[in-house]
Design an enzyme around this catalytic site. Structure first.
Site, PDB file in Angstrom:
ATOM      1  N   THR A  88       1.716  33.370  23.443  1.00  0.00           N
ATOM      2  CA  THR A  88       1.452  34.220  22.287  1.00  0.00           C
ATOM      3  C   THR A  88       1.736  33.457  21.002  1.00  0.00           C
ATOM      4  O   THR A  88       2.649  32.641  20.955  1.00  0.00           O
ATOM      5  CB  THR A  88       2.357  35.470  22.346  1.00  0.00           C
ATOM      6  OG1 THR A  88       2.018  36.219  23.512  1.00  0.00           O
ATOM      7  CG2 THR A  88       2.185  36.356  21.123  1.00  0.00           C
ATOM      8  N   GLU A  98       7.066  36.154  27.909  1.00  0.00           N
ATOM      9  CA  GLU A  98       6.897  34.698  27.963  1.00  0.00           C
ATOM     10  C   GLU A  98       7.850  34.084  28.983  1.00  0.00           C
ATOM     11  O   GLU A  98       7.473  33.196  29.749  1.00  0.00           O
ATOM     12  CB  GLU A  98       7.140  34.101  26.570  1.00  0.00           C
ATOM     13  CG  GLU A  98       6.046  34.441  25.576  1.00  0.00           C
ATOM     14  CD  GLU A  98       6.362  34.044  24.147  1.00  0.00           C
ATOM     15  OE1 GLU A  98       5.447  34.116  23.317  1.00  0.00           O
ATOM     16  OE2 GLU A  98       7.515  33.681  23.855  1.00  0.00           O
ATOM     17  N   SER A 114       0.139  31.756  17.007  1.00  0.00           N
ATOM     18  CA  SER A 114      -0.998  31.091  16.371  1.00  0.00           C
ATOM     19  C   SER A 114      -1.458  29.850  17.133  1.00  0.00           C
ATOM     20  O   SER A 114      -2.662  29.569  17.205  1.00  0.00           O
ATOM     21  CB  SER A 114      -0.642  30.714  14.931  1.00  0.00           C
ATOM     22  OG  SER A 114       0.551  29.954  14.887  1.00  0.00           O
ATOM     23  N   THR A 115      -0.529  29.107  17.723  1.00  0.00           N
ATOM     24  CA  THR A 115      -0.918  27.911  18.480  1.00  0.00           C
ATOM     25  C   THR A 115      -1.537  28.305  19.815  1.00  0.00           C
ATOM     26  O   THR A 115      -2.565  27.748  20.224  1.00  0.00           O
ATOM     27  CB  THR A 115       0.292  26.981  18.697  1.00  0.00           C
ATOM     28  OG1 THR A 115       0.987  26.811  17.457  1.00  0.00           O
ATOM     29  CG2 THR A 115      -0.148  25.617  19.188  1.00  0.00           C
ATOM     30  N   GLY A 135       3.300  28.075  22.705  1.00  0.00           N
ATOM     31  CA  GLY A 135       3.903  27.377  21.582  1.00  0.00           C
ATOM     32  C   GLY A 135       5.414  27.525  21.583  1.00  0.00           C
ATOM     33  O   GLY A 135       6.012  28.042  22.530  1.00  0.00           O
ATOM     34  N   ALA A 136       6.035  27.073  20.508  1.00  0.00           N
ATOM     35  CA  ALA A 136       7.490  27.200  20.350  1.00  0.00           C
ATOM     36  C   ALA A 136       7.808  27.278  18.867  1.00  0.00           C
ATOM     37  O   ALA A 136       7.054  26.777  18.027  1.00  0.00           O
ATOM     38  CB  ALA A 136       8.207  26.012  20.983  1.00  0.00           C
TER      39      ALA A 136
END
Length: 220
Positions: free
Chosen positions: A28, A103, A30-31, A82-83
């Site tokens: 989840t 996640e 933007s990346t 992502g992170a």
């Protein structure tokens, strides 16, 4: 390159790890959204996806990618996400998008965790980014007091409910030198669903977007 262009580069680079005929774990944010765009280009080669949020599920379905319930899947080949921060030990802070529990569940059933991030997310020490903690609503005040005892400054994330119907406390003022110990300690507080420290189950591969291209870091 802009930050968004770096995110797009790593999202597309992650396609290299997608095996034909598999169900892909999708994160989840933007990346991860760029990875979903990339995944759509090979959707005929995969069986489908397991998604960590309602937002990612909607985006996957908009591309015609089948989304499986996590309970229908025993194991995933890869999980791509992502992170908010990642250190050299491949431990991460995640949960800025409030999807940390789902996640973490998907990461647990994946053989390989691929972290996709731009270079700004790389840190020597975790904790500058506020650490998200998903909490059952009735335990919010109690958990906040316990987090203060650990040296944190918890802030209630206003007007946000997770997809599971819980609240988020963002913990400031942490310098996380032993991420595994802190993850275990916070997870043991009554009322905590999970903490956004991915240390017990960190990333296996990090694809980092830099001005010089995508750099691959593998867990040693």
């Amino acid at each position: 390159m802009t930050q968004d262009e770096l995110k797009k580069a790593v999202g597309w680079a992650a396609l290299e790890y997608v095996k034909p005929g598999t169900i892909v774990g999708v994160g989840t944010g933007s990346t991860a959204a760029h990875f979903i765009d990339a995944l759509a280009s090979i959707k005929g080669q995969i069986e489908g996806a397991v998604s960590s949020s309602d937002a990612s599920t909607a985006k996957l379905k908009s591309y015609g990618i089948q989304v499986f319930d996590c309970n229908e899947v025993d194991e995933l080949d890869i999980y791509v996400d992502g992170a908010d921060e990642i250190n050299s030990q491949m431990q991460m802070i995640k949960g800025g998008g409030a999807a940390l529990t789902r996640e973490k569940i998907i990461a647990a059933i994946a053989r390989k965790f691929i972290c996709i991030a731009d270079a700004s997310k790389q840190v020597d020490v975790l904790g500058k980014f506020p650490l998200p903690v998903e909490v059952i609503p009735m335990a919010r005040s109690y958990v906040a007091r316990e987090l203060v005892k650990l040296g944190g400054l918890p802030e209630y994330r206003q007007n946000v409910l997770t997809d599971n119907g819980n609240v988020i406390l963002d913990v400031h003022n942490l310098t996380i030198l032993d991420a595994i110990a802190l993850e275990n300690k916070i997870n043991n507080i009554a009322g905590v669903v999970t903490v956004g420290l991915f240390a017990n189950r960190g990333a296996d591969v990090a694809l980092i977007g830099t001005a010089d291209g995508v750099k691959t870091v593998e867990l040693k």
